[in-house]
Design an enzyme around this catalytic site. Structure first.
Site, PDB file in Angstrom:
ATOM      1  N   LYS A 156       0.831  -1.218   0.000  1.00  0.00           N
ATOM      2  CA  LYS A 156       0.000   0.000   0.000  1.00  0.00           C
ATOM      3  C   LYS A 156       0.860   1.260   0.000  1.00  0.00           C
ATOM      4  CE  LYS A 156      -1.995   1.540   3.928  1.00  0.00           C
ATOM      5  NZ  LYS A 156      -2.949   1.626   5.060  1.00  0.00           N
ATOM      6  N   ASP A 208      -7.368  -6.126   9.336  1.00  0.00           N
ATOM      7  CA  ASP A 208      -6.551  -4.954   9.670  1.00  0.00           C
ATOM      8  C   ASP A 208      -6.771  -4.630  11.144  1.00  0.00           C
ATOM      9  OD1 ASP A 208      -4.766  -2.926   9.226  1.00  0.00           O
ATOM     10  OD2 ASP A 208      -5.983  -1.873   7.737  1.00  0.00           O
ATOM     11  N   ARG A 248       0.190   5.356   0.629  1.00  0.00           N
ATOM     12  CA  ARG A 248      -0.826   6.340   0.999  1.00  0.00           C
ATOM     13  C   ARG A 248      -0.606   7.618   0.193  1.00  0.00           C
ATOM     14  NH1 ARG A 248      -4.878   7.107   4.301  1.00  0.00           N
ATOM     15  NH2 ARG A 248      -4.708   5.120   5.398  1.00  0.00           N
TER      16      ARG A 248
HETATM   17  C1  R5P Z   1      -2.758   1.894   9.032  1.00  0.00           C
HETATM   18  O1  R5P Z   1      -1.583   1.556   8.901  1.00  0.00           O
HETATM   19  C2  R5P Z   1      -3.761   1.067   9.761  1.00  0.00           C
HETATM   20  O2  R5P Z   1      -3.310  -0.234   9.984  1.00  0.00           O
HETATM   21  C3  R5P Z   1      -5.075   1.003   8.993  1.00  0.00           C
HETATM   22  O3  R5P Z   1      -4.844   0.372   7.747  1.00  0.00           O
HETATM   23  C4  R5P Z   1      -5.609   2.387   8.748  1.00  0.00           C
HETATM   24  O4  R5P Z   1      -5.655   3.098   9.943  1.00  0.00           O
HETATM   25  C5  R5P Z   1      -7.006   2.305   8.148  1.00  0.00           C
HETATM   26  O5  R5P Z   1      -7.448   3.600   7.910  1.00  0.00           O
HETATM   27  P1  R5P Z   1      -8.582   3.884   6.852  1.00  0.00           P
HETATM   28  O6  R5P Z   1      -9.744   2.981   7.184  1.00  0.00           O
HETATM   29  O7  R5P Z   1      -8.901   5.344   7.048  1.00  0.00           O
HETATM   30  O8  R5P Z   1      -8.046   3.631   5.489  1.00  0.00           O
END
Ligand code: R5P
Length: 284
Positions: free
Chosen positions: A181, A207, A183
């Site tokens: 991933k 997750d 961001r």
């Molecule tokens: C980030 O590294 C966390 O493990 C989650 O993937 C993240 O916080 C998810 O955030 P969202 O639902 O806003 O994409």
């Protein structure tokens, strides 16, 4: 030992008390006319397990007030969800290390801290008392065993969650993999496959947190393109901000599930057993 909780963790606290076969303490919560929080509890004269998730400023203040009210006891603090833990580095000059600020504030008045699937275990070092983290991977595995999954693939949406995904997969002897991933902004992520074989399989994306749902919606889109049969989304902490739940369902995900570290309508499994098991460890 007795269990006491903030307003936001009442249901989990009741489950912990039932599992541990101990009493839950009655606490009344209200506000002063100017909006300040207030609480009142009875006489606390034995060891307390204080349970309180932090999801915003009010839940943090309520937890600080509860710890203060318990000051005459020996207190163990359980933080089912520790908000502010994701700001665990100073990403830009002049920023606070929010996780450290919260950890320091909570350490006064307790003798130990337990977190649940904290975003980064490095945060534990900021507490001024012994702190441990527990994982709900086993509970997720148990939940999934109750589903009729076809050739399941347990998939973490990024490398950070890969170990957690593998732990879930190990409970059922299932395959595990993770996506890569990047961001792009607060709400947008790009994903590239690693060594996925999602076609015609039931994919379970796991997750630690679902916040906006952006990460999992993007992952689901990619997996459907690869021919995934059905996609499930399971996390520990269902923050679910900005319509995340409906966003995920409208992305084609069949089921969105979280634990009761944050009490939601889609809380389908509980952190209580793991919490009690670890409290039990501390007492042996
Ligand atoms: C980030 O590294 C966390 O493990 C989650 O993937 C993240 O916080 C998810 O955030 P969202 O639902 O806003 O994409």
């Amino acid at each position: 030992m007795k269990v006491i909780s903030t307003e936001s963790s009442q249901i989990l606290a009741a489950r912990v008390a039932r599992e541990a076969k101990c009493e839950i303490v009655d606490v009344r919560f209200s506000r002063f006319p100017d909006g300040e929080l207030y609480l009142r509890t009875g006489t606390l004269d034995e060891e307390m397990v204080i349970i309180g998730s932090i999801s915003d400023s009010d839940t943090l203040v309520q937890l600080l007030l509860l710890i203060d009210a318990c000051e005459k006891s020996e207190n163990q603090l359980v933080l089912p969800y520790m908000g502010y833990a994701r700001q665990d580095k100073q990403f830009n000059p002049g920023e606070p290390l929010s996780a450290r600020a919260i950890a320091r504030a909570l350490s006064a008045g307790v003798s130990g801290v337990m977190t649940v699937n904290i975003h980064d275990e490095g945060v534990l070092r900021h507490f001024g008392v012994p702190a441990t983290n527990i994982s709900l991977a086993g509970e997720i595995g148990q939940y999934l065993k109750g589903k009729d999954l076809l050739n399941p693939l347990i998939l973490a949406p990024d490398e950070g969650a890969a170990t957690f995904g593998r732990m879930v997969a190990e409970t059922g002897g299932w395959d595990a993999d993770h996506l890569c991933k990047t961001r792009i902004s607060g709400e947008e992520v790009r994903m590239e496959p690693r060594s996925l074989k999602a076609d015609s399989r039931d994919v379970v994306i796991v997750d630690d947190i679902i916040s906006t749902g952006g990460t999992l919606a993007t992952a689901a889109h990619l997996l459907f393109e690869q021919g995934a049969r059905t996609i499930y989304a399971i996390c520990v902490h269902g923050v679910l901000t900005g319509g995340a739940y409906t966003h995920l369902l409208s992305s084609g995900i069949r089921e969105v599930v979280c634990s009761d570290t944050l009490e939601r309508g889609c809380s389908r499994y509980s952190a209580a057993r793991e919490i009690v098991a670890r409290i039990g460890d501390a007492h042996t």
